[in-house]
Design a protein around this motif. Structure first.
Motif, mmCIF file in Angstrom:
data_model
loop_
_atom_site.group_PDB
_atom_site.id
_atom_site.type_symbol
_atom_site.label_atom_id
_atom_site.label_comp_id
_atom_site.label_asym_id
_atom_site.label_seq_id
_atom_site.Cartn_x
_atom_site.Cartn_y
_atom_site.Cartn_z
ATOM 1 N N ASN A 179 0.670 -1.219 0.149
ATOM 2 C CA ASN A 179 0.059 -0.048 -0.126
ATOM 3 C C ASN A 179 0.793 1.209 -0.127
ATOM 4 O O ASN A 179 1.523 1.676 0.976
ATOM 5 C CB ASN A 179 -0.920 0.014 1.332
ATOM 6 C CG ASN A 179 -1.997 1.084 1.181
ATOM 7 O OD1 ASN A 179 -2.036 1.935 0.265
ATOM 8 N ND2 ASN A 179 -3.127 0.590 1.797
ATOM 9 N N ASP A 180 0.855 1.998 -1.110
ATOM 10 C CA ASP A 180 1.865 3.332 -1.048
ATOM 11 C C ASP A 180 2.877 2.973 -0.665
ATOM 12 O O ASP A 180 3.407 3.741 0.260
ATOM 13 C CB ASP A 180 0.823 4.070 -0.605
ATOM 14 C CG ASP A 180 1.306 5.558 -1.046
ATOM 15 O OD1 ASP A 180 1.927 5.786 -1.922
ATOM 16 O OD2 ASP A 180 1.093 6.660 -0.334
ATOM 17 N N PHE A 181 3.747 2.104 -1.237
ATOM 18 C CA PHE A 181 5.435 1.980 -0.914
ATOM 19 C C PHE A 181 5.973 2.995 -1.618
ATOM 20 O O PHE A 181 6.231 3.126 -2.529
ATOM 21 C CB PHE A 181 5.619 0.675 -1.244
ATOM 22 C CG PHE A 181 6.999 0.083 -0.610
ATOM 23 C CD1 PHE A 181 6.959 -0.631 0.529
ATOM 24 C CD2 PHE A 181 8.247 0.467 -1.106
ATOM 25 C CE1 PHE A 181 8.161 -1.127 0.737
ATOM 26 C CE2 PHE A 181 9.268 -0.032 -0.645
ATOM 27 C CZ PHE A 181 9.319 -0.803 0.397
ATOM 28 N N HIS A 182 6.610 4.029 -0.960
ATOM 29 C CA HIS A 182 7.367 4.978 -1.599
ATOM 30 C C HIS A 182 8.839 5.295 -0.819
ATOM 31 O O HIS A 182 8.925 5.119 0.477
ATOM 32 C CB HIS A 182 6.490 6.465 -1.162
ATOM 33 C CG HIS A 182 7.199 7.449 -1.927
ATOM 34 N ND1 HIS A 182 6.658 7.516 -3.132
ATOM 35 C CD2 HIS A 182 7.875 8.419 -1.624
ATOM 36 C CE1 HIS A 182 7.230 8.542 -3.712
ATOM 37 N NE2 HIS A 182 8.049 9.241 -2.804
ATOM 38 N N LEU A 183 9.785 4.980 -1.550
ATOM 39 C CA LEU A 183 11.253 4.714 -0.841
ATOM 40 C C LEU A 183 12.298 5.202 -1.880
ATOM 41 O O LEU A 183 12.053 4.920 -3.313
ATOM 42 C CB LEU A 183 11.435 3.401 -0.319
ATOM 43 C CG LEU A 183 12.625 2.837 0.031
ATOM 44 C CD1 LEU A 183 13.006 3.465 1.380
ATOM 45 C CD2 LEU A 183 12.508 1.300 0.366
ATOM 46 N N ASP A 184 13.461 5.663 -1.381
ATOM 47 C CA ASP A 184 14.502 5.878 -2.283
ATOM 48 C C ASP A 184 15.752 5.121 -1.555
ATOM 49 O O ASP A 184 16.021 5.379 -0.508
ATOM 50 C CB ASP A 184 14.795 7.646 -2.096
ATOM 51 C CG ASP A 184 14.843 8.115 -3.423
ATOM 52 O OD1 ASP A 184 15.083 7.373 -4.514
ATOM 53 O OD2 ASP A 184 14.326 9.485 -3.560
ATOM 54 N N ILE A 185 16.019 4.354 -2.408
ATOM 55 C CA ILE A 185 17.215 3.449 -1.935
ATOM 56 C C ILE A 185 18.608 4.123 -2.641
ATOM 57 O O ILE A 185 18.731 4.068 -3.802
ATOM 58 C CB ILE A 185 17.103 1.971 -2.446
ATOM 59 C CG1 ILE A 185 15.601 1.403 -1.730
ATOM 60 C CG2 ILE A 185 18.251 1.260 -1.829
ATOM 61 C CD1 ILE A 185 15.339 0.233 -2.351
ATOM 62 N N ILE B 257 16.677 0.379 7.764
ATOM 63 C CA ILE B 257 15.775 -0.625 8.091
ATOM 64 C C ILE B 257 14.378 -0.113 7.439
ATOM 65 O O ILE B 257 13.995 0.910 7.988
ATOM 66 C CB ILE B 257 15.461 -1.294 9.363
ATOM 67 C CG1 ILE B 257 16.704 -1.669 9.790
ATOM 68 C CG2 ILE B 257 14.300 -2.018 9.481
ATOM 69 C CD1 ILE B 257 16.781 -2.314 11.519
ATOM 70 N N VAL B 258 13.691 -1.073 6.723
ATOM 71 C CA VAL B 258 12.313 -0.543 6.229
ATOM 72 C C VAL B 258 11.440 -1.725 7.184
ATOM 73 O O VAL B 258 11.360 -2.712 6.655
ATOM 74 C CB VAL B 258 11.780 -0.575 4.920
ATOM 75 C CG1 VAL B 258 10.565 -0.334 4.604
ATOM 76 C CG2 VAL B 258 13.007 -0.001 4.356
ATOM 77 N N VAL B 259 10.553 -1.007 8.190
ATOM 78 C CA VAL B 259 9.711 -2.069 8.930
ATOM 79 C C VAL B 259 8.613 -1.874 8.191
ATOM 80 O O VAL B 259 7.755 -0.652 8.096
ATOM 81 C CB VAL B 259 9.554 -1.382 10.353
ATOM 82 C CG1 VAL B 259 8.824 -2.535 11.184
ATOM 83 C CG2 VAL B 259 10.962 -1.240 11.153
ATOM 84 N N MET B 260 7.830 -2.918 8.120
ATOM 85 C CA MET B 260 6.390 -2.872 7.000
ATOM 86 C C MET B 260 5.463 -4.025 8.167
ATOM 87 O O MET B 260 5.818 -4.881 8.848
ATOM 88 C CB MET B 260 6.624 -3.586 5.935
ATOM 89 C CG MET B 260 7.380 -2.828 4.886
ATOM 90 S SD MET B 260 7.661 -3.725 3.252
ATOM 91 C CE MET B 260 5.928 -3.638 2.706
ATOM 92 N N ILE C 216 4.436 0.755 5.012
ATOM 93 C CA ILE C 216 5.649 1.188 5.705
ATOM 94 C C ILE C 216 5.449 1.825 7.160
ATOM 95 O O ILE C 216 4.694 2.781 7.165
ATOM 96 C CB ILE C 216 6.563 2.180 4.754
ATOM 97 C CG1 ILE C 216 6.989 1.299 3.513
ATOM 98 C CG2 ILE C 216 7.990 2.458 5.432
ATOM 99 C CD1 ILE C 216 7.822 2.158 2.724
ATOM 100 N N GLN C 217 6.038 1.266 8.094
ATOM 101 C CA GLN C 217 5.783 1.829 9.446
ATOM 102 C C GLN C 217 6.823 2.826 9.649
ATOM 103 O O GLN C 217 6.674 3.856 10.431
ATOM 104 C CB GLN C 217 5.856 0.623 10.479
ATOM 105 C CG GLN C 217 4.753 -0.302 10.233
ATOM 106 C CD GLN C 217 3.396 0.068 10.305
ATOM 107 O OE1 GLN C 217 3.028 0.814 11.319
ATOM 108 N NE2 GLN C 217 2.494 -0.098 9.412
ATOM 109 N N GLN C 218 8.045 2.533 9.283
ATOM 110 C CA GLN C 218 9.385 3.064 9.756
ATOM 111 C C GLN C 218 10.440 2.814 8.753
ATOM 112 O O GLN C 218 10.532 1.742 8.493
ATOM 113 C CB GLN C 218 9.659 3.385 10.995
ATOM 114 C CG GLN C 218 10.924 4.217 11.338
ATOM 115 C CD GLN C 218 10.856 4.410 13.064
ATOM 116 O OE1 GLN C 218 10.052 3.507 13.790
ATOM 117 N NE2 GLN C 218 11.651 5.172 13.501
ATOM 118 N N ILE C 219 11.164 3.984 8.350
ATOM 119 C CA ILE C 219 12.364 3.862 7.465
ATOM 120 C C ILE C 219 13.530 4.709 8.265
ATOM 121 O O ILE C 219 13.370 5.741 8.177
ATOM 122 C CB ILE C 219 12.288 4.288 6.102
ATOM 123 C CG1 ILE C 219 10.898 3.673 5.478
ATOM 124 C CG2 ILE C 219 13.664 3.816 5.128
ATOM 125 C CD1 ILE C 219 10.663 4.426 3.918
#
Lengths: 371, 295
Positions: free
Chosen positions: A22-28, A206-209, A214-217
């Motif tokens: 659900n709406d996974f938004h991330l810059d690696i 860490i990406v906690v899901m 996503i709960q926290q990055i």
């Protein structure tokens, strides 16, 4: 080498469009070791498989480097993946397994041989090159799977719970080897695990899901010390953080000093935390207090704020012992003490929480209060 | 080996016996396998019996004075026919060889997408294939004839091959086997850069070898013993199969004394290739699913 940009990614399954991601938004970042962690069914593997191109994307965009890869087949994404069950080709020798990807790229024979031998040397599987996978142990098989990934020299490594089929001791050893591998290869790693210890020990971030969200990055330290909510707080850290239900009350009306009150005890709240709680208008409201077992000591280590708890169970971890105490809450309170500490069942133990390390969460939503 | 045959296991120096139920089972299996072996032994013995032994009463199981009398009789019969026997034999070997290759190929090509690719109608397609298992061969003879005749492949090797090409049982066997291949194995190959055809040839087929071998045996037996395509679709004698030729030899032999010896040898010749194919492929059939790359 490349970074990965994931923009508003969704994955929906089936006729009823159940949302798994659900709406996974991330810059690696390039060369980053990123770990997706969460309970089973949280969508972490699905996200990884979408990055690999093994699952269709319902909505959103994935960029590897600057290239949009949404519609690229896996083989054109320049990635390598290590699977939980190793997925070695049973009909081929170790050498052929590792060389498979190179042969498909039609590399010259001597180059293939060189690359395979180099990878085998790094992973210490040189003696087994002529064996079939069934003649190898679990750890050796996982090394072959890693070897197959590294000879390809991909832009991104994807690992889907690669260590969960190994026994505990081997897992610790392989964990270190993967960290070393990341250092030598200097490539972007995305690693999926349900094991928070793996996440803590290996990750740059860490990406906690949970439930596809996503709960926290953040870095392992930040996730551990300042979790965004009660879910992250309890998922990261073993034994779990202690969560205590209570109410915020004023010490002396008008003094500005706050206390955390339960039916059994009162704990003073440090100035800084008090400011945050006042800011969120939580005086005389219910909140959840979170405190890690290592931030609670036996009486004498800190001055005030004493809780009395009846001793129930203890777990010896070697260097430490965890006491489980009944403090009148639904759950037992866990306290870390010296391994040599002994006490009788139901003996009352006086303990002192370090309130400067205490975290305060909303009693309903579980979100941590911050300014 | 003997111990294993009897179900006895060595443990250290002590011979460990089986419990009662295991003994009973083993005994039952031995009795059954001997029973299954009887016709085979009988075929071999019968082929070498001289005429006076063929008709002895009570019938003897084993041959007492083996002779090649029957063989000579068969040779003399075939030498009188217009088409040499070797032509029939060539037809049969050629058709059976093609059948083994193409039936396994077609079955695998059909089973792989049904098992590992999600497409609308996959379940329906598989159920339809299973449904065709329920038709007796006689029911489809006429439609089959129409197909072969309209395609204009009467009297050709293709006319032999085409009706046998779709083997539902082969598709079923292979589909069940491919189902067991973990998806991760195919995904790993795809990520390594393999296209679907390469995945099929280099991963699916080698891993499925036991099932392929089973299908190959079935396809061979099906085609080697087949007289239907010869009698229905072949007009010229030189296009007909060995099985058909032998069936014409041994037809109308009931209650007849003449030619019984030739018939006995004919059944042996029909049987031996089946045995050879089975012996060659049985190692592969028995080989357990090579899942060893997977935990």
């Amino acid at each position: 080498m490349a970074g990965i940009r994931i923009e508003h990614l969704y994955k929906r399954y089936g006729k009823d469009k159940q949302t798994v991601v659900n709406d996974f938004h991330l810059d690696i970042k390039d060369k980053e070791f990123l770990v997706f962690v969460g309970p089973s069914g949280c969508g972490k593997s699905t996200t990884l498989r979408m990055i690999a191109g093994l699952e269709d994307i319902s909505e959103g965009e994935i960029y590897i480097g600057d290239q949009l890869v949404n519609d690229l087949p896996p083989k054109d994404r320049d990635i390598a993946m290590v699977f939980q069950n190793y997925a070695l080709y049973p009909n081929m020798t170790v050498f052929e397994n590792i060389a498979f990807g190179l042969r498909l790229r039609k590399l010259p024979r001597h180059e293939i041989e060189q690359s395979v031998k180099r990878a085998a040397r790094v992973l210490e599987i040189e003696p087994y090159l002529n064996r079939k996978p069934k003649e190898l142990s679990g750890g050796q098989r996982q090394r072959v799977a890693l070897g197959r990934a590294i000879v390809r020299d991909p832009q991104v490594f994807l690992m889907d719970e690669p260590l969960s089929n190994l026994d505990a001791k081997l897992r610790v050893q392989m964990r270190m080897e993967i960290i070393k591998l990341h250092k030598t290869l200097e490539t972007t790693f995305i690693y999926v695990t349900h094991d928070q210890i793996e996440a803590m020990t290996m990750a740059d971030r860490i990406v906690v899901m949970k439930d596809g969200v996503i709960q926290q990055i953040d870095t392992p330290e930040t996730v551990y010390t300042t979790p965004n909510n009660t879910f992250v707080a309890s998922f990261i850290g073993s034994p779990q953080i202690n969560l205590i239900e209570g109410k915020i009350v004023e010490d002396i009306p008008g003094s500005g000093k706050l206390q955390f009150q339960t039916s059994r005890f009162l704990l003073p709240i440090p100035q800084e935390a008090a400011r945050v709680l006042v800011h969120h208008n939580k005086v005389n409201k219910r909140v959840t207090l979170g405190i890690r077992p290592e931030n609670i000591g036996l009486e004498g280590l800190f001055s005030d704020a004493i809780i009395t708890g009846a001793y129930k169970v203890s777990e010896l971890m070697g260097a430490d012992r965890f006491l489980h105490l009944d403090i009148g809450q639904d759950k037992l309170l866990v306290v870390r003490v010296n391994a040599y500490y002994h006490c009788e069942e139901n003996e009352n133990i006086r303990i002192v929480p370090d309130m400067s390390k205490a975290l305060f969460f909303d009693a309903d939503s579980g979100v941590r209060f911050k300014i | 080996m003997v111990q294993r045959l009897l179900g006895l296991r060595w443990k250290g120096s002590r011979l460990q016996a089986m419990d009662g139920f295991q003994k009973l089972l083993t005994l039952l299996m031995i009795v059954m396998s001997v029973f299954m072996l009887l016709p085979i032994v009988y075929i071999f013995n019968h082929a070498f019996k001289p005429y006076h032994e063929l008709f002895v009463y009570p019938p003897a199981f084993f041959v007492r004075e083996p002779s090649f009398q029957n063989m000579n009789e068969l040779l003399s019969v075939t030498s009188r026919s217009t088409v040499p026997m070797i032509r029939y034999l060539f037809n049969s070997v050629f058709i059976s060889g093609l059948a083994v290759v193409f039936v396994t190929g077609v079955s695998a090509l059909c089973a792989f997408p049904i098992s590992k690719h999600k497409f609308p109608g996959a379940k329906l397609a598989f159920s339809t294939i299973l449904l065709t298992l329920m038709f007796a061969p006689e029911v489809i003879q006429i439609p089959r004839y129409l197909v072969v005749s309209n395609l204009g492949i009467m009297n050709s090797y293709f006319g032999h091959l085409l009706p046998m090409l779709a083997m539902p049982i082969g598709v079923f066997l292979l589909k069940q086997f491919i189902d067991q291949i973990p998806d991760a194995l195919l995904e790993a190959a795809r990520i390594d850069g393999a296209n679907e055809f390469f995945v099929f040839i280099r991963i699916v087929i080698p891993v499925c070898m036991p099932a392929i071998a089973t299908v190959a045996i079935l396809a061979f037996q099906n085609s080697w013993g087949n007289v239907e395509t010869s009698s229905l679709f072949m007009l010229d004698d030189e296009m007909k199969s060995f099985a058909f030729f032998l069936s014409t030899l041994t037809n109308n032999l009931a209650g007849n004394v003449a030619m019984q010896g030739a018939a006995a040898v004919a059944s042996l010749i029909m049987f031996v290739p089946n045995l050879i194919v089975f012996i060659i492929l049985q190692g592969k059939v028995i080989a357990t699913m090579a899942h060893s790359g997977i935990k």
